[in-house]
Design an enzyme around this catalytic site. Structure first.
Site, PDB file in Angstrom:
ATOM      1  CG  HIS A  72      -4.531   0.195   3.747  1.00  0.00           C
ATOM      2  ND1 HIS A  72      -3.738  -0.601   2.941  1.00  0.00           N
ATOM      3  CD2 HIS A  72      -5.546   0.641   2.951  1.00  0.00           C
ATOM      4  CE1 HIS A  72      -4.252  -0.654   1.734  1.00  0.00           C
ATOM      5  NE2 HIS A  72      -5.355   0.100   1.710  1.00  0.00           N
ATOM      6  CB  CYS A 115      -0.979  -0.020   1.168  1.00  0.00           C
ATOM      7  SG  CYS A 115      -0.228   0.001   2.827  1.00  0.00           S
ATOM      8  CG  HIS A 132      -6.864   0.773  -1.569  1.00  0.00           C
ATOM      9  ND1 HIS A 132      -7.131  -0.001  -0.452  1.00  0.00           N
ATOM     10  CD2 HIS A 132      -7.926   0.564  -2.401  1.00  0.00           C
ATOM     11  CE1 HIS A 132      -8.291  -0.611  -0.589  1.00  0.00           C
ATOM     12  NE2 HIS A 132      -8.799  -0.289  -1.752  1.00  0.00           N
TER      13      HIS A 132
END
Length: 393
Positions: free
Chosen positions: A334, A279, A346
């Protein structure tokens, strides 16, 4: 009888003096240890960025010693200064890793691990032509630092050592950066295109030089030189002079185009290239295509830029970074790149699109903690334009 009393008196006094010295030595050591730990927590709290392997101890001769290794001269100076300010009498044996030894990634993508072995967790990656600070070079793995400050171990076969003079020459050389969103290949001649003619593949952000320093274009192909001296030919349209790449202004379309070009690519822990990534790697790679160097991990990126609270998501702009994680502790796990109308891209399982808008069918329930704005915050801590990074120019 008097002699016996005298002897006992002398022994008692000696014992008391010894205890006083021992107590004083113990107190001094404890004080030194406290000072060192305080410097550790305030100056070098992130082991991913700074090596702090320094301790206070009594050596074999009973001397209070502060020694070990660090990657930064500023750490050594902070410790020495703090100990002196606290009146600690000590022997200094602090070694600072050299700042004038270099390496450069010689393959399209090199994997960096948390320890010097192939079975260790992958921490990050570097791409061809990326300058690396060489900390230790013994053995099969080299300990290096990437331009974002991240410290890890890379196989020696993945990099090539460079002297300080060679790096100075490189920084002033005619260099080109790969701007293609997709992997390209260099071949052994300008006419070649067969599978057995491949010299290497190249990914977005790779940096190459020119043989002899003079551009040579034939059949639409630019002759390039790789960090280890190999040469090849690749389509000229996919290269930009490094000065042009580094001079870009903030452009959310460039960032998002790069991110979306990898849609469907599988998630890879530690990945930071257009081949496959995690990520925070997606954020790093996308921003690097715009000439901006971000921190490595989501938890680090979350502390940069201008903070925007989750409740204010409707004020977000394209290119802002969104952070998700534990709502109770605030721990970031994240990161995503915002586009518009609540939508973001993402890397989670694969590179894909979702939304922070609870009314959207693409909404995810993972707690959205906050966002940060990178635009307008270039050259603040953790956000560096390549054109201002001393390793590049």
């Amino acid at each position: 009888m008097n002699n016996r009393r005298l002897i006992l008196s002398v022994l008692t006094a000696a014992a008391m003096a010894f205890c006083a010295v021992a107590q004083s030595s113990t107190e001094a050591l404890a004080k030194a240890q406290s000072v060192v730990e305080n410097v550790h927590q305030t100056v070098a709290p992130d082991a991913r960025q700074i090596i702090f392997d320094i301790k206070a101890y009594n050596d074999n001769d009973g001397n209070l010693t502060v020694g070990g290794k660090t990657s930064e001269t500023s750490v050594r100076e902070a410790i020495v200064g703090a100990l002196n300010d606290n009146g600690v009498d000590f022997v200094e044996k602090i070694e600072v890793y050299p700042a004038d030894r270099w390496a450069m990634t010689r393959i399209p993508v090199a994997s960096h691990r948390t320890a010097g072995r192939h079975s260790a967790e992958m921490a990050t990656q570097s791409i061809m032509g990326m300058p690396l600070r060489l900390l230790e070079s013994d053995g099969e793995f080299w300990r290096v630092q990437t331009p974002d400050g991240y410290i890890a171990y890379v196989p020696s076969s993945s990099v090539v050592a460079k002297t300080d003079d060679e790096m100075r020459q490189w920084r002033s050389a005619k260099r080109f950066v790969v701007t293609s969103l997709y992997q390209i290949r260099a071949y052994n001649s300008p006419e070649a295109s067969g599978p057995r003619d491949v010299v290497t593949d190249l990914v977005n952000g790779s940096i190459v030089t020119l043989p002899g320093g003079v551009p040579s274009v034939e059949n639409g192909c630019l002759q390039i030189e790789l960090p280890d001296g190999r040469t090849g030919w690749a389509e000229a349209e996919y290269f930009a002079p490094i000065e042009e790449w580094a001079a870009q202004n903030f452009n959310p379309d460039t960032i998002l185009d790069t991110a979306y070009s990898m849609e469907g690519s599988p998630y890879l822990w530690g990945g930071t290239s257009t081949k496959t990534l995690d990520c925070s790697g997606l954020a790093k790679v996308s921003y690097l295509s715009n000439g901006i160097i971000l921190m490595r991990d989501a938890s680090q990126q979350a502390k940069t830029g201008t903070r925007i609270e989750a409740k204010d998501w409707k004020t977000l702009r394209a290119g802002d970074l969104l952070f998700f994680g534990n709502a109770s502790t605030g721990r970031v796990t994240h990161v995503a790149i915002y586009d518009h109308d609540g939508n973001y891209v993402h890397s989670s399982g694969r590179v894909k699109r979702n939304s922070v808008d609870p009314e959207s069918p693409d909404y995810l329930t993972t707690p959205f903690l906050h966002a940060v704005r990178i635009a307008g915050n270039e050259e603040t801590p953790g956000i560096t334009r390549a054109r201002n990074h001393p390793w590049y120019f």
